[in-house]
Design a protein around this motif. Structure first.
Motif, PDB file in Angstrom:
ATOM      1  N   LEU A  54       0.838  -1.200   0.000  1.00  0.00           N
ATOM      2  CA  LEU A  54       0.000   0.000   0.000  1.00  0.00           C
ATOM      3  C   LEU A  54       0.874   1.252   0.000  1.00  0.00           C
ATOM      4  O   LEU A  54       0.588   2.227  -0.715  1.00  0.00           O
ATOM      5  N   SER A  55       1.942   1.223   0.792  1.00  0.00           N
ATOM      6  CA  SER A  55       2.865   2.355   0.839  1.00  0.00           C
ATOM      7  C   SER A  55       3.507   2.599  -0.529  1.00  0.00           C
ATOM      8  O   SER A  55       3.642   3.746  -0.957  1.00  0.00           O
ATOM      9  N   ASP A  56       3.879   1.520  -1.208  1.00  0.00           N
ATOM     10  CA  ASP A  56       4.479   1.661  -2.543  1.00  0.00           C
ATOM     11  C   ASP A  56       3.514   2.340  -3.511  1.00  0.00           C
ATOM     12  O   ASP A  56       3.907   3.189  -4.317  1.00  0.00           O
ATOM     13  N   ILE A  57       2.251   1.961  -3.430  1.00  0.00           N
ATOM     14  CA  ILE A  57       1.243   2.530  -4.326  1.00  0.00           C
ATOM     15  C   ILE A  57       1.049   4.019  -4.043  1.00  0.00           C
ATOM     16  O   ILE A  57       0.982   4.848  -4.966  1.00  0.00           O
ATOM     17  N   LEU A  58       0.966   4.374  -2.761  1.00  0.00           N
ATOM     18  CA  LEU A  58       0.685   5.754  -2.378  1.00  0.00           C
ATOM     19  C   LEU A  58       1.862   6.694  -2.606  1.00  0.00           C
ATOM     20  O   LEU A  58       1.675   7.917  -2.731  1.00  0.00           O
ATOM     21  N   THR A  59       3.075   6.154  -2.623  1.00  0.00           N
ATOM     22  CA  THR A  59       4.271   7.012  -2.748  1.00  0.00           C
ATOM     23  C   THR A  59       4.955   6.856  -4.102  1.00  0.00           C
ATOM     24  O   THR A  59       6.074   7.325  -4.281  1.00  0.00           O
ATOM     25  N   ARG A  60       4.294   6.212  -5.035  1.00  0.00           N
ATOM     26  CA  ARG A  60       4.913   5.892  -6.319  1.00  0.00           C
ATOM     27  C   ARG A  60       5.387   7.137  -7.073  1.00  0.00           C
ATOM     28  O   ARG A  60       6.451   7.134  -7.703  1.00  0.00           O
ATOM     29  N   LYS A  61       4.627   8.213  -7.008  1.00  0.00           N
ATOM     30  CA  LYS A  61       4.950   9.407  -7.785  1.00  0.00           C
ATOM     31  C   LYS A  61       5.771  10.432  -7.005  1.00  0.00           C
ATOM     32  O   LYS A  61       6.065  11.513  -7.527  1.00  0.00           O
ATOM     33  N   ARG A  66       9.493  10.736  -0.737  1.00  0.00           N
ATOM     34  CA  ARG A  66       8.979   9.368  -0.735  1.00  0.00           C
ATOM     35  C   ARG A  66       9.413   8.604   0.510  1.00  0.00           C
ATOM     36  O   ARG A  66       8.601   7.901   1.140  1.00  0.00           O
ATOM     37  N   ALA A  70       6.675   7.281   3.103  1.00  0.00           N
ATOM     38  CA  ALA A  70       6.573   5.828   3.210  1.00  0.00           C
ATOM     39  C   ALA A  70       6.817   5.375   4.649  1.00  0.00           C
ATOM     40  O   ALA A  70       6.122   4.488   5.167  1.00  0.00           O
ATOM     41  N   ILE A  73       3.773   6.094   6.735  1.00  0.00           N
ATOM     42  CA  ILE A  73       2.704   5.115   6.504  1.00  0.00           C
ATOM     43  C   ILE A  73       2.981   3.820   7.260  1.00  0.00           C
ATOM     44  O   ILE A  73       2.100   3.263   7.937  1.00  0.00           O
TER      45      ILE A  73
END
Length: 299
Positions: A54-61, A66, A70, A73
């Motif tokens: 979930l952290s990867d998805i939310l901080t991808r951009k 980041r 991350a 989170i």
């Protein structure tokens, strides 16, 4: 996925290893580190890994922020478990921090911009650590203010060894006296006919009309031997073994609650503190059978 599996394994072993080494230093290596290992593994693999995705998805951009976001989170979701597992929430918070840092370390080692990433990594660790300490302090403060405690003082005749049963909310019995925030439990030593001519004939008993309104609270009790002059001598915790709470219905359908305890003077040890003594459990069963019938008849 492999990086996350390694992170889950690392944080699990780190936390349980800490408690194992603490036990070695204190000379009391026991099963607690195994318990921590089990629950940490369950939490990290079944909860930590999904949170990490979930952290990867939310901080991808995100770019420079980041790492900090991350980390926020991971730590936040770790401490949120305190609402479910209460006192063990701090372990979840520590696990989440270890999980995150180890994953970032693996990510950093694969990065080509090591100098710049190193600066961000160090600054991030400081930020995340301060955030974690702040969250833990707030959580601990909230828990301290809201947590119930038993707060009882047991006054036990000098030299007594055996089981003790305290019955609460018993009609016509005196209420417990108070010493500050503590309730004073004066233990009487009596003999049980069913155990006559045995080493466990004498037992400890207290009956009070005071309700037991702290069931499930944190144990914050004190134990004293009291001689004929009233002088108190504090009893070491390893000479005590906290039993169980329970209840039964009297004939008038009133609920009578009770608490049990074991005391020793000659077998004080960590083993007794954790497990008590089998013969005292036998004594406790006999005492409870007798008083359950007696209280039910009187009520």
């Amino acid at each position: 996925m492999g990086r996350k599996l390694k992170s889950a394994l690392f944080s699990t072993l780190m936390l349980s290893g800490f408690f194992f080494l603490s036990g070695v230093i204190e000379g009391s290596v026991g099963g607690f580190s195994i318990v921590v290992l089990f629950f940490a593994a369950v939490g990290n693999f079944l909860y930590g890994i999904p949170v990490s995705f979930l952290s990867d998805i939310l901080t991808r951009k995100l770019m420079k922020l980041r790492f900090i976001v991350a980390g926020f989170i991971h730590i936040l979701f770790g401490f949120l478990t305190a609402f479910v597992i209460e006192g063990l929430g701090v372990f979840a918070g520590i696990c989440s921090l270890l999980f995150f840092l180890f994953e970032e370390l693996q990510r950093k080692n694969r990065s080509q911009h090591k100098v710049k990433r190193k600066t961000i990594f160090i600054n991030g660790i400081i930020t995340i650590s301060l955030f974690s300490l702040g969250i833990y302090g707030l959580w601990h403060s909230m828990g301290t203010n809201s947590e119930k405690e038993t707060n009882q003082i047991y006054l036990i005749p000098s030299g007594y060894e055996g089981s003790i049963v305290v019955y609460y909310d018993v009609s016509k019995e005196p209420p417990l006296k108070k010493e500050g925030k503590f309730s004073v439990i004066p233990v009487k030593v009596e003999k049980l006919e069913a155990l006559a001519d045995t080493d466990i004939e004498q037992y400890g008993i207290t009956l009070t009309s005071t309700p037991m309104n702290d069931e499930g609270a944190t144990i914050n009790d004190k134990y004293y031997y009291v001689d004929e002059t009233g002088k108190r001598t504090e009893i070491d915790q390893y000479c005590t073994s906290y039993g169980s709470n329970g209840s039964f219905s009297a004939d008038d359908e009133k609920e009578i609650q009770y608490r049990t305890l074991q005391i020793t003077k000659t077998n004080c040890s960590e083993q007794f503190y954790l497990n008590g003594k089998d013969i005292y459990y036998t004594q406790m069963d006999e005492v409870h059978d007798y008083w359950r019938n007696k209280i039910s008849e009187e009520n």
